[in-house]
Scaffold this active site. Structure first.
Site, PDB file in Angstrom:
ATOM      1  N   HIS A   1     -88.292 -58.076  -2.348  1.00 24.45           N
ATOM      2  CA  HIS A   1     -88.282 -57.432  -0.883  1.00 24.45           C
ATOM      3  C   HIS A   1     -89.624 -57.913  -0.314  1.00 24.45           C
ATOM      4  CE1 HIS A   1     -87.185 -54.465   2.119  1.00 24.45           C
ATOM      5  NE2 HIS A   1     -88.322 -54.747   2.240  1.00 24.45           N
ATOM      6  N   GLU A   2     -90.710 -57.466  -0.861  1.00 24.36           N
ATOM      7  CA  GLU A   2     -91.930 -57.746  -0.028  1.00 24.36           C
ATOM      8  C   GLU A   2     -92.293 -59.431  -0.071  1.00 24.36           C
ATOM      9  OE1 GLU A   2     -93.242 -55.564   1.286  1.00 24.36           O
ATOM     10  OE2 GLU A   2     -92.523 -53.709   0.310  1.00 24.36           O
TER      11      GLU A   2
ATOM     12  N   HIS B   1     -90.518 -60.938   2.785  1.00 24.17           N
ATOM     13  CA  HIS B   1     -91.143 -60.775   3.887  1.00 24.17           C
ATOM     14  C   HIS B   1     -92.135 -61.796   4.198  1.00 24.17           C
ATOM     15  CE1 HIS B   1     -89.261 -57.332   5.663  1.00 24.17           C
ATOM     16  NE2 HIS B   1     -89.738 -56.380   4.554  1.00 24.17           N
TER      17      HIS B   1
END
Length: 268
Positions: free
Chosen positions: A58-59, A62
């Protein structure tokens, strides 16, 4: 100026992440093969490591999207190595989400990569940076739950099936929470570039408290029912029934007494 060697080191997958992925693989194998007479601990380690892997991805999503959007400082911060220890707030991105899984079986959104937004030009790019994280959770959930929505569960051991169902619950709840248009969450980050400067300035002071406000509202019975009703609707659409999720959490909390219903199903 960054050299080719430094750029490569900035993007080399961290041994920390590889170690977590190895735990996921080994414990997944242990759950699948019934390596232990009681699969509880293996399910706990498998679900926890899988959840952490999804948070890292997820990170990373980003950060990678921000890099292509114009924030070339991302690499030097270590965000492209998938190392959770490099996050600005490892407590928010890893520790608290895992604690909430243990306490209540809900996917707490992470979100602690520092992106230099002034380097990124274009509202669409800003929106995509915010959307990339939860969209990665969507993809991750789709891959993990493929046996359910493809109807390919023949031969899948019950313990492994329950563990996947519980991971799916975490992923789906995290996606829904993350996409809420609440300051501090990715959903607000998607729409923020399209709001007027006046509105953004008024909302900005409340951003650090957005996630806290969401969880306060979840204690309201009507809001809680609506939220988990939506989670249930999505999971049923993926072919995952409530009993499978319940037994997954029952196995996950191996320190508690096993539910006789789940125990009986596992003995089949």
């Amino acid at each position: 100026m960054a050299t080719a060697t430094s750029r490569h080191s900035e993007r080399r997958v961290s041994p920390v992440f590889l170690g977590i992925a190895a735990v996921m693989a080994v414990t997944g194998w242990a759950v699948w093969t019934g390596f232990s007479a009681d699969p509880g601990l293996a399910v706990f380690l498998f679900v926890t490591s899988t959840w952490i892997v999804s948070l890292c991805l997820h990170e990373y999503a980003h950060a990678r999207t921000a890099l292509h959007g114009g924030d070339i400082s991302i690499g030097a911060k270590g965000y492209l190595t998938l190392n959770p220890l490099k996050y600005t707030h490892a407590m928010l991105s890893i520790v608290l989400p895992v604690v909430f899984v243990i306490m209540g079986g809900i996917g707490l959104p992470g979100g602690a990569v520092f992106i230099e937004r002034d380097r990124i030009r274009g509202r669409w790019k800003h929106s995509l940076v915010s959307a990339a994280g939860p969209l990665t959770n969507v993809l991750f959930a789709a891959l993990l739950t493929a046996p359910f929505w493809l109807g390919a569960l023949d031969g899948v051991p019950m313990a492994f099936r329950f563990a996947l169902a519980f991971v799916a619950l975490l992923e789906v709840s995290a996606v829904i929470l993350n996409f809420l248009p609440v300051p501090g969450l990715d959903g607000y980050g998607v729409i923020e570039p399209w709001l007027s400067y006046r509105i953004r300035r008024k909302v900005e002071p409340y951003a650090p408290f957005g996630l806290l406000a969401v969880f306060v509202f979840l204690f309201i019975p009507e809001v809680n029912d609506a939220f988990f009703g939506l989670v249930d609707f999505v999971l049923r659409g993926l072919g995952i029934e409530e009993l499978e999720r319940y037994c997954g959490r029952d196995l996950f909390t191996f320190w508690e007494e096993r539910d006789p219903v789940c125990e009986e199903i596992l003995s089949w």
